[in-house]
Write an enzyme that holds these catalytic residues in place. Structure first.
Site, mmCIF file in Angstrom:
data_model
loop_
_atom_site.group_PDB
_atom_site.id
_atom_site.type_symbol
_atom_site.label_atom_id
_atom_site.label_comp_id
_atom_site.label_asym_id
_atom_site.label_seq_id
_atom_site.Cartn_x
_atom_site.Cartn_y
_atom_site.Cartn_z
ATOM 1 N N HIS A 51 9.656 -0.817 -44.827
ATOM 2 C CA HIS A 51 10.158 0.561 -44.822
ATOM 3 C C HIS A 51 9.767 1.341 -43.571
ATOM 4 O O HIS A 51 10.072 2.531 -43.483
ATOM 5 C CB HIS A 51 9.660 1.298 -46.069
ATOM 6 N N ARG A 76 3.539 -6.830 -43.927
ATOM 7 C CA ARG A 76 4.608 -6.964 -44.920
ATOM 8 C C ARG A 76 5.931 -7.222 -44.211
ATOM 9 O O ARG A 76 6.361 -6.445 -43.359
ATOM 10 C CB ARG A 76 4.727 -5.712 -45.792
ATOM 11 N N ASP A 90 3.635 -16.868 -36.137
ATOM 12 C CA ASP A 90 3.386 -17.301 -34.762
ATOM 13 C C ASP A 90 2.657 -16.237 -33.938
ATOM 14 O O ASP A 90 1.870 -16.573 -33.047
ATOM 15 C CB ASP A 90 4.696 -17.679 -34.071
ATOM 16 N N GLU A 155 8.152 -6.276 -58.196
ATOM 17 C CA GLU A 155 8.638 -4.898 -58.164
ATOM 18 C C GLU A 155 9.865 -4.687 -59.049
ATOM 19 O O GLU A 155 10.589 -3.704 -58.873
ATOM 20 C CB GLU A 155 8.998 -4.514 -56.726
ATOM 21 N N ASP A 181 9.042 0.956 -56.984
ATOM 22 C CA ASP A 181 10.225 0.127 -57.201
ATOM 23 C C ASP A 181 10.294 -0.372 -58.631
ATOM 24 O O ASP A 181 11.381 -0.435 -59.225
ATOM 25 C CB ASP A 181 10.216 -1.061 -56.236
#
Length: 268
Positions: A51, A76, A90, A155, A181
């Site tokens: 977000h 996240r 990576d 969620e 959520d």
């Protein structure tokens, strides 16, 4: 060179049974502010790629800014894309949180995205990636799993229904509840305190810990922090940098424009 340690996994293993790890959400997408928050006494910090307006490059910058400080970074991802997960690993992400995990099959696919063949599908970039210090970590490909941690977010009602399969997936280290959520998905928009939502949260907690995995939750309101600490959650996000900045800015402006009592204005 030694394989970089996963500080978050170490902190989870070392914490007292009745004391959760407290964290803060980083949504400002800025390395300078990430470093400021890293100087506070949080156990972990979540760099939000879902977000917040983050890219792989801005996430890398924030990982670098946080690295010298004790707080353990978590990243996240915006979705389940294995190509994106590969890039995040990576650049040195060691603890990855993935949103909207609803089935055991999805959880297993995420584990595969984090592992090299034959156990998974992570693309090989040995020698050219930050995660193995550009080839300086001996046998990185065979030892990478030791430094990685996967947090799956539950969620939705479907995720709650399938949490046993998610939590018991080999390679899943923790399950994190997203109350906003979840409450919205269950038809209780803006009301994560609803009895049905709370029952689902308790179910996720119980099943996750029964599987031997850590359970986390977002709880910026103090009443919720206290409730989830007493319930036994292992790690709790108690703040969001965006909200803290907005709240402080609103309070400052109101204080000096007479929007707060004089006693409050004088304490600035």
């Amino acid at each position: 060179m030694e394989l970089p340690a996963n500080v978050f996994k170490f902190k989870l293993a070392a914490k007292a049974a009745d004391t959760p790890l407290y964290g803060c959400w980083l949504g400002l997408a800025n390395a300078y502010t990430a470093e400021i928050v890293a100087t506070a006494d949080f156990d972990w910090l979540l760099i939000d790629g879902e977000h917040a307006p983050n890219t792989v490059v801005t996430i890398l910058d924030q990982l670098r800014a946080i690295e010298p400080w004790p707080a353990a970074p978590i990243v996240r991802a915006v979705n389940h894309d294995p190509a994106l997960i590969k890039q995040l690993l990576d650049i040195g992400t060691r603890t990855l949180m993935v949103p909207m995990v609803e089935t055991g099959e999805q959880a297993a696919a995420l584990v595969a995205a984090m592992r090299y063949a034959p156990a998974g599908i992570r693309g090989m970039g040995a020698g050219v990636i930050r995660a193995d210090r550009w080839g300086s970590v001996a046998d990185y490909a065979t030892r990478a799993d030791d430094s990685l941690c996967l947090i799956t977010q539950v969620e939705s009602k479907t995720g709650v229904d399938n949490v046993e399969a998610i939590a018991n997936t080999d390679g899943v280290d923790a399950v994190f509840v997203g109350p906003a959520d979840l409450s919205t998905n269950m038809g209780h928009v803006g009301n994560p305190g609803h009895a049905d939502v709370q029952a689902s949260i308790s179910h996720v907690l119980d099943v996750t810990q029964a599987a031997g995995k850590a359970a986390g939750i977002l709880a910026p309101a103090e009443v919720d922090t206290n409730r989830y600490r007493e319930a036994g959650f292992d790690f709790i996000a108690t703040g969001l940098d965006v909200v803290m900045l907005k709240t402080a800015a609103d309070a400052n402006a109101a204080r000096h424009r007479g929007g707060l009592p004089a006693a409050d204005r004088s304490t600035y």
